[in-house]
Structures are given as C-alpha cells and as structure tokens.
Design a protein around this motif. Structure first.
Motif, PDB file in Angstrom:
ATOM      1  N   THR A 170     -13.523  27.404 -30.760  1.00 34.84           N
ATOM      2  CA  THR A 170     -12.131  27.205 -30.342  1.00 34.84           C
ATOM      3  C   THR A 170     -12.003  26.308 -29.121  1.00 34.84           C
ATOM      4  OG1 THR A 170     -11.591  29.399 -31.200  1.00 34.84           O
ATOM      5  CG2 THR A 170      -9.968  28.356 -29.767  1.00 34.84           C
ATOM      6  N   LEU A 171     -12.819  26.525 -28.109  1.00 33.47           N
ATOM      7  CA  LEU A 171     -12.706  25.715 -26.905  1.00 33.47           C
ATOM      8  C   LEU A 171     -13.045  24.258 -27.196  1.00 33.47           C
ATOM      9  CD1 LEU A 171     -12.102  25.615 -23.895  1.00 33.47           C
ATOM     10  CD2 LEU A 171     -14.511  26.100 -23.446  1.00 33.47           C
ATOM     11  N   SER A 172     -14.043  24.010 -28.021  1.00 33.08           N
ATOM     12  CA  SER A 172     -14.416  22.635 -28.365  1.00 33.08           C
ATOM     13  C   SER A 172     -13.287  21.938 -29.120  1.00 33.08           C
ATOM     14  CB  SER A 172     -15.691  22.626 -29.217  1.00 33.08           C
ATOM     15  OG  SER A 172     -16.782  23.136 -28.497  1.00 33.08           O
ATOM     16  N   VAL A 173     -12.662  22.647 -30.068  1.00 33.18           N
ATOM     17  CA  VAL A 173     -11.528  22.073 -30.799  1.00 33.18           C
ATOM     18  C   VAL A 173     -10.374  21.811 -29.843  1.00 33.18           C
ATOM     19  CG1 VAL A 173      -9.757  22.544 -32.549  1.00 33.18           C
ATOM     20  CG2 VAL A 173     -12.165  23.079 -33.016  1.00 33.18           C
ATOM     21  N   LYS A 179      -6.651  16.336 -25.241  1.00 35.31           N
ATOM     22  CA  LYS A 179      -6.600  15.056 -24.522  1.00 35.31           C
ATOM     23  C   LYS A 179      -5.697  14.034 -25.223  1.00 35.31           C
ATOM     24  CE  LYS A 179     -10.989  13.524 -26.549  1.00 35.31           C
ATOM     25  NZ  LYS A 179     -12.401  13.190 -26.223  1.00 35.31           N
ATOM     26  N   TRP A 180      -5.311  14.327 -26.484  1.00 34.58           N
ATOM     27  CA  TRP A 180      -4.443  13.421 -27.233  1.00 34.58           C
ATOM     28  C   TRP A 180      -3.031  13.976 -27.367  1.00 34.58           C
ATOM     29  CZ3 TRP A 180      -6.470   8.848 -27.623  1.00 34.58           C
ATOM     30  CH2 TRP A 180      -7.851   8.696 -27.752  1.00 34.58           C
ATOM     31  N   ARG A 181      -2.696  14.997 -26.592  1.00 33.85           N
ATOM     32  CA  ARG A 181      -1.373  15.610 -26.721  1.00 33.85           C
ATOM     33  C   ARG A 181      -0.271  14.597 -26.412  1.00 33.85           C
ATOM     34  NH1 ARG A 181      -3.845  16.976 -22.116  1.00 33.85           N
ATOM     35  NH2 ARG A 181      -2.710  17.052 -20.131  1.00 33.85           N
ATOM     36  N   GLY A 184       0.953  10.747 -30.252  1.00 30.90           N
ATOM     37  CA  GLY A 184       1.048  10.308 -31.632  1.00 30.90           C
ATOM     38  C   GLY A 184      -0.147  10.742 -32.469  1.00 30.90           C
ATOM     39  N   VAL A 185      -0.263  10.116 -33.626  1.00 30.48           N
ATOM     40  CA  VAL A 185      -1.318  10.469 -34.570  1.00 30.48           C
ATOM     41  C   VAL A 185      -2.650   9.842 -34.155  1.00 30.48           C
ATOM     42  CG1 VAL A 185      -2.109  10.270 -36.964  1.00 30.48           C
ATOM     43  CG2 VAL A 185       0.303  10.742 -36.476  1.00 30.48           C
ATOM     44  N   VAL A 186      -3.704  10.645 -34.190  1.00 31.59           N
ATOM     45  CA  VAL A 186      -5.054  10.205 -33.828  1.00 31.59           C
ATOM     46  C   VAL A 186      -5.978  10.448 -35.017  1.00 31.59           C
ATOM     47  CG1 VAL A 186      -6.999  10.576 -32.256  1.00 31.59           C
ATOM     48  CG2 VAL A 186      -4.653  10.762 -31.410  1.00 31.59           C
ATOM     49  N   GLU A 187      -6.928   9.543 -35.232  1.00 35.68           N
ATOM     50  CA  GLU A 187      -7.867   9.689 -36.342  1.00 35.68           C
ATOM     51  C   GLU A 187      -9.303   9.786 -35.833  1.00 35.68           C
ATOM     52  OE1 GLU A 187      -7.681   6.908 -39.508  1.00 35.68           O
ATOM     53  OE2 GLU A 187      -5.491   6.917 -39.619  1.00 35.68           O
ATOM     54  N   GLU A 247      -2.028  15.358 -34.850  1.00 35.53           N
ATOM     55  CA  GLU A 247      -1.005  15.064 -33.845  1.00 35.53           C
ATOM     56  C   GLU A 247      -0.703  16.348 -33.097  1.00 35.53           C
ATOM     57  OE1 GLU A 247       3.343  12.844 -33.480  1.00 35.53           O
ATOM     58  OE2 GLU A 247       2.800  13.858 -35.352  1.00 35.53           O
ATOM     59  N   VAL A 248      -0.627  16.275 -31.776  1.00 32.78           N
ATOM     60  CA  VAL A 248      -0.421  17.456 -30.947  1.00 32.78           C
ATOM     61  C   VAL A 248       0.851  17.294 -30.109  1.00 32.78           C
ATOM     62  CG1 VAL A 248      -1.422  18.975 -29.192  1.00 32.78           C
ATOM     63  CG2 VAL A 248      -2.920  17.762 -30.795  1.00 32.78           C
TER      64      VAL A 248
END
Length: 272
Positions: A170-173, A179-181, A184-187, A247-248
C-alpha cells in the motif's frame, strides 16, 4: 555474569547485527515498516490497529505543535478519545486496554546511522501516564529527532501513512500515485511500475498485479482518506496489456467524486 566471547567462539559483527535488525530471519521487511530519512534507515516493530492509531495521533499532534514549541515531547489525549481507538467488541475493555498499552510500551524501532555507523534500538514512548480524564504519551529521547527530521518535508504525513497502512504494497502504491496528484492522466509501462513497486522478480501478469497489489492497496488508501479519488486502468497494444494509466484527484473535488463513486473500481481503456 561475564561471558568470554573468545572462549565460546562468538564473533559479533555489526553488519550481521544490522542485517538481522532490518531484515529479521533474512526476510524482506514490508515497505510500510521501513524508515528512511537523511542518513538513517530503520525498521519499526509491527503494530496492532490500536497501537497504530495511538502512535499516529501522537505524531500528528507533534507535527502540529513542534513549530510553535520545539520542546514538545508529550502527547496528551482525552480519555474519551482513547476509548474511541479501542475495539468496541471487547467484553472486558479495561483488560483489553491495559494489555494493549503494555504491548505498546515495548514497541519501538531499529535505527542505523550510515554516517556514524551506529545501530540503535529505541522505543516509541518512555512512559504512558493515566489520570481520570487524560492519557499522556511521553516520547523517548531517541525517537524525537527522527520525527523532527521527517516534519519539515512531511506535509503529507508520510511517516504517519507508513504506520497506518497494513498492506504489503500500500505505501509503495501510495508513493507512486501521490506525486502525480491533480496532474492529469499519467502512464507507466508494466515493467516500469513493476520496478517502482520492487516486483520485477515476481513476473506477475497484469491480472495478478491488479488483484494482488493495485486493487487492495487503493482500497486501503480509500478506507483511510475520503479526499482521494483514483481512476486506474490498463493500456493495450492490440489485445495485450502493455501498461497502466491513472489519474489522482485530491481535496474537495475528490470528496465530491467519492460521494458519487464511493468504492474504487478499475477503469476501462475507453474511460480515460
């Protein structure tokens, strides 16, 4: 009692002690049990849910007050608040509480300073005191500098989240998506996200990655925070999954979306 180490052919090697302290029995420690700050690495003891909540509350209080008072070393909790941390299904609450506190006082961390080359064992609290209205948790001298090291860069309470999450991944996810909150959409390619999660040796298929790692991890993040909303899905090359996208959203927008979609569900490619 004196022990002649030479006579008994006992050789104490710091590297062996360090390996056993950080990786007991040669097993890799869970990501949420590892501590890394500055030149210090460490491993914390496993905690029950009650113990997690008590330490989280103490550290959160410490973060909020350390800026105005650098001498804060004690977290005082109303007794009524402490009872909220307890398992309400317990028939003998007094016995349960005393048992948990006794265990909590023995919980601590192993810390290794790579610069000083020093291995230290310290407890979280030096004492826990009760009155008829309050409970006071007194931090140990050695643990306070660790919390202080985290505080300036820990606006998201990373140390707290490390204590909070029980899931192995969980922490790794969380660290990957957070960091991308709000960006937008990240791949990520499958190989990239497997490497980020330190799972490159497992050879998980996308289905296994989804069911064993991503889904339970985000469900746990959801359980703790209603101001996070995640869309997560696969990217394809023909019929083959070649990566993931996500996306977050955070804050008030996330809360609104969570009311509409309270449970985490994987998204389809066309939902991007």
């Amino acid at each position: 009692m004196e022990v002649d180490l030479a006579k008994n052919n006992i050789i104490l090697d710091l590297s062996k002690l360090l390996a056993e302290a950080l990786y007991p029995g040669g097993q890799e420690a869970k990501a949420n049990q590892l501590i890394k700050v500055g030149s210090i690495i460490g491993r914390r003891d496993p905690l029950t849910e009650f113990q997690q909540k008590a330490i989280i509350g103490a550290i959160s209080f410490f973060y909020k007050n350390v800026g105005s008072n650098a001498n804060v070393t004690t977290y005082v909790m109303e007794f009524s608040e402490l009872l909220k941390l307890c398992d309400s299904k317990q028939e003998d609450m007094g016995s349960y509480l005393i048992n948990e506190i006794e265990k909590l006082e023995k919980k601590g961390v192993w810390l290794y300073d790579k610069v000083a080359k020093k291995l230290t064992r310290t407890l979280w609290f030096q004492s826990i005191e009760f009155t008829d209205r309050e409970v006071a948790f007194h931090f140990t001298e050695k643990i306070i500098p660790i919390i202080l090291e985290f505080a300036p860069m820990d606006a998201e309470l990373q140390l707290v989240k490390g204590l909070r999450y029980k899931g192995k991944h969980t922490l790794s996810v969380f660290e990957i998506i957070w960091k991308w909150r709000n960006q937008g959409v990240v791949e990520y390619s499958i190989s990239d996200i497997m490497r980020q999660l330190s799972l490159e040796q497992t050879r998980y298929s996308y289905g296994q990655l989804r069911l064993r790692v991503i889904e339970p991890s985000i469900e746990e993040i959801y359980a703790w925070d209603d101001a996070v909303f995640v869309r997560f899905g696969p990217t394809f090359s023909g019929r083959r999954v070649e990566g993931v996208w996500f996306e977050v959203k955070t804050g008030e927008e996330a809360k609104t979306l969570r009311k509409q979609h309270p449970e985490f569900k994987f998204s389809a490619q066309e939902d991007r």
